[in-house]
Design a protein around this motif. Structure first.
Motif, PDB file in Angstrom:
ATOM      1  N   LEU A  98      41.795 -27.672  21.210  1.00 51.78           N
ATOM      2  CA  LEU A  98      42.994 -27.124  20.531  1.00 51.78           C
ATOM      3  C   LEU A  98      44.136 -28.183  20.243  1.00 51.78           C
ATOM      4  O   LEU A  98      44.827 -28.357  19.486  1.00 51.78           O
ATOM      5  CB  LEU A  98      43.249 -25.669  20.597  1.00 51.78           C
ATOM      6  N   LEU A 105      36.897 -21.634  16.979  1.00 55.05           N
ATOM      7  CA  LEU A 105      37.368 -22.823  17.263  1.00 55.05           C
ATOM      8  C   LEU A 105      37.221 -23.793  15.890  1.00 55.05           C
ATOM      9  O   LEU A 105      38.523 -24.299  15.610  1.00 55.05           O
ATOM     10  CB  LEU A 105      36.497 -23.468  18.418  1.00 55.05           C
ATOM     11  N   GLY A 125      40.098 -22.745  13.558  1.00 52.29           N
ATOM     12  CA  GLY A 125      41.309 -23.349  14.392  1.00 52.29           C
ATOM     13  C   GLY A 125      41.404 -24.854  13.972  1.00 52.29           C
ATOM     14  O   GLY A 125      42.223 -25.405  13.585  1.00 52.29           O
TER      15      GLY A 125
END
Length: 417
Positions: A61, A134, A137
């Motif tokens: 991230l 994920l 994101g």
């Protein structure tokens, strides 16, 4: 990996070009996300021990330009994506994934991503949930940079869903629901075909508590049970009688279920032991029953214990209330899923029953409206029975891309909280 046949482009919520662009972004990420899921599957971690998983998520991230915050316990993450110029007080749209594994052996022998940790396995699909969030994101990070993200979004990577008390409370105590106006999650369902989701308005899971009953007595010789407290008989009667007694004292519409998982007492054939234990779970379909169960169990245990002259203590551990899906949130999930995958009249949303399983997503819904969707992970035509919490549980990994596109579309194509 190609998408499942049921997953066809739709155009209800978005124009064709933006819809095609989002699909292309998700498809471009799928190989990485499948590899990520397989890595988690090979290296499962139990609740509040998910340090490796947390570090992998944080690093990826950060590389995408985001600023994840590790929860105070050292596992789990919160990630806020806030467009420039967002007005103060604008509520977050939140998405949650659970990241922990189960304390069971991985019984699969025919896949390269089998767990490498004895007694640990992702046998509930949390590795899929994590990979979906994920991927969401990563898609939204790109949208934030390009100015396409028009509303603040919070990603919740939650530890310890499989333990009591669950990690949802860790997230809430860390401020994870502060400012959240709506929250969504998905959970793998091996009964639903990949490319589809299953939805239900109202309670979709059940309340679940854990209890340990301790009985004590002076012990003695099996030749003279009348001179002591026969704890083996007492604990056996508790195991047999309490579920029936509880069921007869509570409204049957509440669906209360007391089931034992462990009984222990004694070490020799001719010795009456001094201690006995009984451990199990109480599950309930309705909040009213969940609230009444502890007091009623104490009353029933006291009466049975008196009959056998046993001293007793009950450790009653509150688990979770039912997950109660809010109608508006369910409708938006259905609209978005149909728009994205329901082309040519394909059925991509189906109804589902309420489960007696517990799920701590329920705690988030005490703070904001939202919904949990069941994500299809069964390959078309596959007749193998793979239930949750079994060592042979596995998924059709095409479900990851479906989940990413669903979440991303909710964030990008509907400005409503």
């Amino acid at each position: 990996m190609n998408r499942p046949e049921p997953a066809q482009p739709g155009a209800i919520l978005a124009a064709a070009r933006p819809a095609a662009e989002l699909r292309a972004r998700v498809r471009g990420l799928e190989p990485e996300l499948i590899a990520f899921r397989r890595d988690l599957h090979r290296h499962p971690e139990l609740g509040r021990q998910e340090f490796r998983t947390t570090n992998l998520l944080r690093d990826r991230l950060v590389a995408a330009g985001l600023a994840p915050r590790v929860l105070p316990g050292g596992t789990g993450l919160l990630v806020d994506l806030v467009p420039a110029g967002t007005a103060a007080g604008t509520e977050f749209l939140a998405f949650r994934a659970d990241i922990d594994a189960l304390p069971i052996d991985d019984a699969k022998t025919d896949v390269p991503y089998r767990s490498t940790v004895p007694g640990r396995a992702h046998a509930c699909g949390h590795d899929v949930h994590t990979s979906v969030l994920l991927g969401t994101g990563l898609v939204l990070a790109g949208a934030l940079r390009s100015g396409e993200l028009r509303r603040p979004v919070r990603l919740v990577f939650q530890p310890a869903e499989e333990v009591m008390p669950g990690g949802a409370l860790d997230v809430i105590n860390a401020g994870g629901m502060d400012g959240v106006g709506r929250i969504y999650a998905v959970h793998c369902d091996p009964k639903v075909e990949v490319g589809r989701i299953a939805l239900r308005v109202g309670a979709i899971t059940s309340a679940c508590d854990r209890l340990v009953l301790h009985l004590d007595g002076p012990g003695g010789h099996t030749a003279r049970p009348h001179l002591t407290t026969d704890l083996v008989t007492a604990i056996a009667r508790m195991a047999a009688d309490l579920p029936a007694a509880l069921a007869r004292r509570m409204d049957p519409r509440w669906g209360v279920s007391l089931v034992w998982g462990r009984i222990a007492s004694g070490s020799a054939a001719n010795v009456i032991p001094q201690h006995a234990e009984l451990e199990g779970t109480v599950r309930c379909l309705e909040l009213d029953g969940w609230r009444e169960a502890p007091d009623l169990l104490h009353e029933l245990i006291a009466k049975l214990a008196e009959t056998y002259r046993a001293k007793w203590t009950l450790d009653y551990h509150r688990g979770v209330p039912p997950v109660v899906n809010e109608a508006v949130s369910v409708a938006r999930l259905e609209e978005t899923m149909t728009a994205r995958f329901g082309g040519d009249g394909a059925q991509v949303v189906e109804g589902t029953e309420q489960s007696l399983g517990g799920e701590d997503f329920s705690w988030y819904l005490e703070h904001a409206p939202g919904a949990l969707a069941r994500l299809g992970v069964r390959a078309p035509g596959d007749t193998t029975v793979r239930d949750l919490h079994q060592g042979r549980f596995d998924v059709d990994e095409r479900a990851i891309g479906v989940g990413v596109e669903l979440f991303s579309a909710l964030a990008l194509e509907d400005d409503r909280i």
